[in-house]
Design a protein around this motif. Structure first.
Motif, PDB file in Angstrom:
ATOM      1  N   UNK A 103     -27.551  11.276  33.484  1.00  9.01           N
ATOM      2  CA  UNK A 103     -28.488  11.010  35.019  1.00  9.01           C
ATOM      3  C   UNK A 103     -29.027  12.414  34.405  1.00  9.01           C
ATOM      4  N   UNK A 104     -30.289  12.197  35.099  1.00  3.31           N
ATOM      5  CA  UNK A 104     -30.993  13.494  35.202  1.00  3.31           C
ATOM      6  C   UNK A 104     -30.458  15.013  35.923  1.00  3.31           C
ATOM      7  N   UNK A 105     -30.137  16.361  35.627  1.00  3.21           N
ATOM      8  CA  UNK A 105     -29.171  17.066  36.755  1.00  3.21           C
ATOM      9  C   UNK A 105     -30.357  17.822  37.360  1.00  3.21           C
ATOM     10  N   UNK A 106     -31.505  17.859  37.363  1.00  5.46           N
ATOM     11  CA  UNK A 106     -32.474  19.104  38.178  1.00  5.46           C
ATOM     12  C   UNK A 106     -33.683  17.943  37.794  1.00  5.46           C
ATOM     13  N   UNK A 107     -34.750  17.638  39.222  1.00  7.95           N
ATOM     14  CA  UNK A 107     -35.723  17.415  39.347  1.00  7.95           C
ATOM     15  C   UNK A 107     -36.242  18.020  40.326  1.00  7.95           C
ATOM     16  N   UNK A 108     -37.704  17.123  40.351  1.00 11.04           N
ATOM     17  CA  UNK A 108     -38.878  17.599  41.101  1.00 11.04           C
ATOM     18  C   UNK A 108     -39.996  17.095  40.936  1.00 11.04           C
ATOM     19  N   UNK A 109     -40.361  16.352  42.278  1.00 13.22           N
ATOM     20  CA  UNK A 109     -41.487  15.047  42.969  1.00 13.22           C
ATOM     21  C   UNK A 109     -42.827  15.449  43.380  1.00 13.22           C
ATOM     22  N   UNK A 110     -43.852  14.911  43.543  1.00 10.39           N
ATOM     23  CA  UNK A 110     -44.606  15.342  44.066  1.00 10.39           C
ATOM     24  C   UNK A 110     -45.285  13.770  44.062  1.00 10.39           C
ATOM     25  N   UNK A 111     -46.606  14.281  44.528  1.00  7.60           N
ATOM     26  CA  UNK A 111     -47.935  12.746  44.867  1.00  7.60           C
ATOM     27  C   UNK A 111     -48.218  12.564  43.503  1.00  7.60           C
ATOM     28  N   UNK A 112     -48.313  13.469  42.497  1.00  7.80           N
ATOM     29  CA  UNK A 112     -48.954  13.256  40.836  1.00  7.80           C
ATOM     30  C   UNK A 112     -48.055  13.214  40.077  1.00  7.80           C
ATOM     31  N   UNK A 113     -46.764  13.415  40.372  1.00  4.32           N
ATOM     32  CA  UNK A 113     -45.794  13.604  39.304  1.00  4.32           C
ATOM     33  C   UNK A 113     -44.325  12.984  39.506  1.00  4.32           C
ATOM     34  N   UNK A 114     -43.785  13.396  38.095  1.00  3.55           N
ATOM     35  CA  UNK A 114     -42.219  13.252  38.725  1.00  3.55           C
ATOM     36  C   UNK A 114     -41.602  14.255  37.332  1.00  3.55           C
ATOM     37  N   UNK A 115     -40.573  14.767  37.780  1.00  4.09           N
ATOM     38  CA  UNK A 115     -40.475  16.015  36.531  1.00  4.09           C
ATOM     39  C   UNK A 115     -38.604  15.917  36.980  1.00  4.09           C
ATOM     40  N   UNK A 116     -38.209  15.681  35.524  1.00  2.64           N
ATOM     41  CA  UNK A 116     -36.915  16.171  35.495  1.00  2.64           C
ATOM     42  C   UNK A 116     -36.425  16.390  34.530  1.00  2.64           C
ATOM     43  N   UNK A 117     -35.032  17.212  34.272  1.00  3.29           N
ATOM     44  CA  UNK A 117     -34.166  17.645  33.076  1.00  3.29           C
ATOM     45  C   UNK A 117     -32.609  16.791  32.731  1.00  3.29           C
ATOM     46  N   UNK A 118     -33.163  16.577  31.689  1.00  2.00           N
ATOM     47  CA  UNK A 118     -31.652  16.038  30.694  1.00  2.00           C
ATOM     48  C   UNK A 118     -31.581  16.230  29.199  1.00  2.00           C
ATOM     49  N   UNK A 119     -30.398  16.195  28.929  1.00  3.48           N
ATOM     50  CA  UNK A 119     -29.883  16.516  27.556  1.00  3.48           C
ATOM     51  C   UNK A 119     -30.844  16.024  26.926  1.00  3.48           C
ATOM     52  N   UNK A 120     -31.642  14.604  26.962  1.00  2.00           N
ATOM     53  CA  UNK A 120     -32.781  14.520  25.556  1.00  2.00           C
ATOM     54  C   UNK A 120     -33.986  14.027  26.830  1.00  2.00           C
ATOM     55  N   UNK A 121     -35.224  13.791  25.879  1.00  2.00           N
ATOM     56  CA  UNK A 121     -35.956  13.130  26.003  1.00  2.00           C
ATOM     57  C   UNK A 121     -36.360  11.787  26.567  1.00  2.00           C
ATOM     58  N   UNK A 122     -35.357  10.908  27.291  1.00  5.31           N
ATOM     59  CA  UNK A 122     -35.537   9.665  27.671  1.00  5.31           C
ATOM     60  C   UNK A 122     -36.296   8.515  27.302  1.00  5.31           C
ATOM     61  N   UNK A 123     -36.357   8.739  26.073  1.00  5.60           N
ATOM     62  CA  UNK A 123     -37.636   7.956  26.083  1.00  5.60           C
ATOM     63  C   UNK A 123     -37.583   6.419  26.273  1.00  5.60           C
ATOM     64  N   UNK A 124     -36.282   5.138  26.081  1.00 11.81           N
ATOM     65  CA  UNK A 124     -35.701   3.850  26.714  1.00 11.81           C
ATOM     66  C   UNK A 124     -36.949   3.828  27.766  1.00 11.81           C
TER      67      UNK A 124
END
Length: 231
Positions: free
Chosen positions: A157-178
């Motif tokens: 699961x993501x280790x860090x994340x940031x959420x606003x009204x217009x975006x969701x941003x998170x850090x993970x080991x790899x890009x979780x395309x699925x």
């Protein structure tokens, strides 16, 4: 700054769409969990026996070698349906069967596999092989670690994340395309803009996705894209 080994993913969408995405991947405290949209099966979640692929195959071969001939043939037929790295698992396991006339968990074997945890003289190695065999034939993965990579596109699961009204941003080991594909599948009428990169720029990309159809976007500057994603 994100670790060079981790990847930042940013999903941009309308405020109403972001709210819907949050319902799919966030808990009540707005923590992001991939298993909310793609739950890990209990059988896999409770399996933490894996070491490496060769060790897993050894345990499976040991388990099959202890079966009666009919059950052994049936087990090998099941493995024929599992294709891994363009090779039939059955074709790899079968030559190993005669190798395991003695228990695997000898003192010498344990010295050669120091990273294994939870295995000792009382461990039922046939049971370990059975668990790994059932996981592989049912879920096409040995354990939760591998299952997550196959079904999420990321191992954790993501280790860090940031959420606003217009975006969701998170850090993970790899890009979780699925996981992104699953979000798009559940919100087929919504277009998402997705960008991702890590510090070393070994994993980087930008695309729009709607109803699981991806359109790649041209990246003019990989460094600038990464900078725009930093927390």
């Amino acid at each position: 700054m994100v670790s060079s080994l981790n990847t930042i993913t940013k999903i941009e969408a309308s405020p109403s769409t972001i709210k819907k995405i949050k319902k799919l991947i966030c808990d009540e405290n707005e923590n992001i969990y991939f298993d909310l949209i793609c739950p890990i099966p209990d059988q896999i979640k409770n399996s933490q026996l894996a070491s490496d692929e060769n060790t897993n195959r050894n345990f499976i071969a040991y388990y099959i070698s202890k079966l009666k001939n009919y059950d052994k043939t049936k087990a090998l037929k099941q493995l024929k349906l599992i294709i891994r790295e363009n090779e039939s698992e059955e074709s790899i396991i079968k030559p190993l069967l005669n190798k395991f006339k003695e228990p695997l968990l000898t003192t010498q074997w344990k010295k050669e596999h120091p990273k294994l945890t939870g295995f000792d003289e009382t461990t039922d190695q046939k049971e370990i092989g059975k668990i790994l065999f059932n996981n592989l034939t049912k879920y096409k993965a040995y354990d939760w670690y591998e299952w997550c990579l196959i079904n999420w596109g990321s191992r954790f699961n993501p280790s860090k994340f940031k959420i606003s009204e217009s975006f969701i941003e998170f850090e993970s080991i790899t890009h979780p395309q699925k996981i992104i594909n699953l979000i798009s599948e559940k919100l087929p009428k919504k277009e998402l803009l997705v960008s991702y990169a890590n510090e070393s720029l070994s994993e980087i990309g930008s695309y729009s996705i709607k109803n699981m159809k991806i359109k790649r976007r041209k990246i003019h500057s990989a460094y600038d894209l990464y900078q725009s994603l930093e927390f």
